[in-house]
Write a protein that holds these residues in place. Structure first.
Motif, mmCIF file in Angstrom:
data_model
loop_
_atom_site.group_PDB
_atom_site.id
_atom_site.type_symbol
_atom_site.label_atom_id
_atom_site.label_comp_id
_atom_site.label_asym_id
_atom_site.label_seq_id
_atom_site.Cartn_x
_atom_site.Cartn_y
_atom_site.Cartn_z
ATOM 1 N N TRP A 12 -27.943 42.811 -30.315
ATOM 2 C CA TRP A 12 -29.319 42.864 -29.826
ATOM 3 C C TRP A 12 -29.695 44.281 -29.390
ATOM 4 O O TRP A 12 -30.759 44.782 -29.738
ATOM 5 C CB TRP A 12 -29.479 41.870 -28.676
ATOM 6 C CG TRP A 12 -30.858 41.805 -28.130
ATOM 7 C CD1 TRP A 12 -31.944 41.178 -28.690
ATOM 8 C CD2 TRP A 12 -31.317 42.390 -26.911
ATOM 9 N NE1 TRP A 12 -33.034 41.352 -27.885
ATOM 10 C CE2 TRP A 12 -32.683 42.085 -26.793
ATOM 11 C CE3 TRP A 12 -30.702 43.134 -25.916
ATOM 12 C CZ2 TRP A 12 -33.446 42.502 -25.707
ATOM 13 C CZ3 TRP A 12 -31.465 43.549 -24.840
ATOM 14 C CH2 TRP A 12 -32.814 43.230 -24.744
ATOM 15 N N ASP A 15 -29.948 46.744 -32.365
ATOM 16 C CA ASP A 15 -31.152 46.577 -33.180
ATOM 17 C C ASP A 15 -32.273 47.519 -32.756
ATOM 18 O O ASP A 15 -33.201 47.751 -33.523
ATOM 19 C CB ASP A 15 -31.639 45.128 -33.150
ATOM 20 C CG ASP A 15 -30.827 44.234 -34.067
ATOM 21 O OD1 ASP A 15 -30.112 44.758 -34.949
ATOM 22 O OD2 ASP A 15 -30.901 43.001 -33.909
ATOM 23 N N ALA A 16 -32.191 48.081 -31.556
ATOM 24 C CA ALA A 16 -33.186 49.052 -31.105
ATOM 25 C C ALA A 16 -32.913 50.446 -31.664
ATOM 26 O O ALA A 16 -33.799 51.301 -31.648
ATOM 27 C CB ALA A 16 -33.214 49.107 -29.577
ATOM 28 N N LEU A 37 -29.905 54.877 -26.435
ATOM 29 C CA LEU A 37 -30.762 54.042 -27.271
ATOM 30 C C LEU A 37 -32.220 54.322 -26.940
ATOM 31 O O LEU A 37 -32.556 54.607 -25.786
ATOM 32 C CB LEU A 37 -30.443 52.565 -27.054
ATOM 33 C CG LEU A 37 -29.064 52.123 -27.528
ATOM 34 C CD1 LEU A 37 -28.758 50.711 -27.071
ATOM 35 C CD2 LEU A 37 -28.992 52.216 -29.046
ATOM 36 N N ARG A 41 -38.857 50.385 -28.475
ATOM 37 C CA ARG A 41 -38.757 49.741 -29.798
ATOM 38 C C ARG A 41 -38.584 48.231 -29.657
ATOM 39 O O ARG A 41 -39.263 47.471 -30.327
ATOM 40 C CB ARG A 41 -37.579 50.316 -30.581
ATOM 41 C CG ARG A 41 -37.800 51.768 -30.980
ATOM 42 C CD ARG A 41 -36.569 52.341 -31.641
ATOM 43 N NE ARG A 41 -36.204 51.606 -32.842
ATOM 44 C CZ ARG A 41 -36.252 52.105 -34.066
ATOM 45 N NH1 ARG A 41 -36.674 53.331 -34.255
ATOM 46 N NH2 ARG A 41 -35.888 51.385 -35.094
ATOM 47 N N ARG A 42 -37.686 47.803 -28.816
ATOM 48 C CA ARG A 42 -37.435 46.381 -28.568
ATOM 49 C C ARG A 42 -37.679 46.021 -27.108
ATOM 50 O O ARG A 42 -37.832 44.871 -26.777
ATOM 51 C CB ARG A 42 -35.993 46.009 -28.922
ATOM 52 C CG ARG A 42 -35.605 46.243 -30.347
ATOM 53 C CD ARG A 42 -36.101 45.113 -31.228
ATOM 54 N NE ARG A 42 -35.590 45.239 -32.566
ATOM 55 C CZ ARG A 42 -36.312 45.647 -33.608
ATOM 56 N NH1 ARG A 42 -37.557 45.977 -33.435
ATOM 57 N NH2 ARG A 42 -35.784 45.735 -34.799
ATOM 58 N N TRP A 43 -37.668 47.034 -26.247
ATOM 59 C CA TRP A 43 -37.822 46.853 -24.805
ATOM 60 C C TRP A 43 -38.177 48.189 -24.166
ATOM 61 O O TRP A 43 -37.969 49.235 -24.755
ATOM 62 C CB TRP A 43 -36.533 46.309 -24.169
ATOM 63 C CG TRP A 43 -35.285 46.793 -24.847
ATOM 64 C CD1 TRP A 43 -34.528 46.108 -25.750
ATOM 65 C CD2 TRP A 43 -34.668 48.090 -24.729
ATOM 66 N NE1 TRP A 43 -33.486 46.904 -26.198
ATOM 67 C CE2 TRP A 43 -33.542 48.128 -25.579
ATOM 68 C CE3 TRP A 43 -34.953 49.225 -23.976
ATOM 69 C CZ2 TRP A 43 -32.719 49.229 -25.698
ATOM 70 C CZ3 TRP A 43 -34.121 50.344 -24.102
ATOM 71 C CH2 TRP A 43 -33.016 50.317 -24.957
ATOM 72 N N ASP A 44 -38.779 48.108 -23.004
ATOM 73 C CA ASP A 44 -38.987 49.263 -22.141
ATOM 74 C C ASP A 44 -38.053 49.083 -20.957
ATOM 75 O O ASP A 44 -37.455 48.005 -20.789
ATOM 76 C CB ASP A 44 -40.432 49.325 -21.625
ATOM 77 C CG ASP A 44 -41.442 49.762 -22.679
ATOM 78 O OD1 ASP A 44 -41.033 50.167 -23.784
ATOM 79 O OD2 ASP A 44 -42.645 49.684 -22.377
ATOM 80 N N VAL A 84 -41.865 45.610 -24.376
ATOM 81 C CA VAL A 84 -42.465 46.845 -24.864
ATOM 82 C C VAL A 84 -43.924 46.882 -24.423
ATOM 83 O O VAL A 84 -44.628 45.877 -24.475
ATOM 84 C CB VAL A 84 -42.361 46.924 -26.406
ATOM 85 C CG1 VAL A 84 -43.176 48.081 -26.954
ATOM 86 C CG2 VAL A 84 -40.913 47.036 -26.834
#
Length: 146
Positions: A12, A15-16, A37, A41-44, A84
């Motif tokens: 997981w 993937d970012a 990372l 992209r997938r999270w902040d 995000v």
């Protein structure tokens, strides 16, 4: 899916990365240390100072499952992974944010490294901390600390 500890969490997080396969391979090759990372992209990430962050995490953990949260003991702060777009909208005093264009150092989900460790490790589900719930918890804890 990997058979190593933290395998779904590694997948997981990786993937970012711009190249997820290379990220997974490097993370496993490096002995489960720390990887840089990209946020946004997938999270902040919301970075909360430790004196406020630790009791806030404890409060959230007692109420319901949180998204991934890590402690950075070198900087004395906690990083809450949030959806995000949160970094661009966050206006909380004393809380820094990392969104698009920033990179964060994160430990392997099955371990710790260089002053970083997960308080709530990513499990691969994609669950993130709800920023509205986090904000309410921050206010509640800040009120107690005053």
């Amino acid at each position: 899916m990997e058979s190593t500890p933290g395998g779904r969490g590694v997948d997981w997080l990786a993937d970012a990365a711009p190249d997820p396969q290379a990220c997974r391979a490097e993370w496993e090759h490096s002995g489960r240390g720390v990887m840089l990372l990209p946020a946004g992209r997938r999270w902040d990430v919301l970075l909360v100072p430790g004196p406020l962050g630790h009791p806030t995490f404890d409060l959230l953990a007692r109420r319901a499952p949180t998204g991934p949260v890590y402690a950075d003991f070198a900087d004395g702060q906690l990083g809450f992974l949030v959806p995000v777009g949160t970094a661009a909208r966050w206006v909380g005093t004393g809380v820094r944010s990392a969104g698009p264009g920033t990179w964060v150092a994160l430990p392997h989900p099955a371990g710790a490294g260089r002053g970083l460790r997960w308080l709530a490790a990513p499990d691969g589900s994609g669950r993130l901390t709800d920023p509205a719930v986090l904000e309410l918890a921050l206010h509640e804890v800040a009120g107690r600390l005053m």
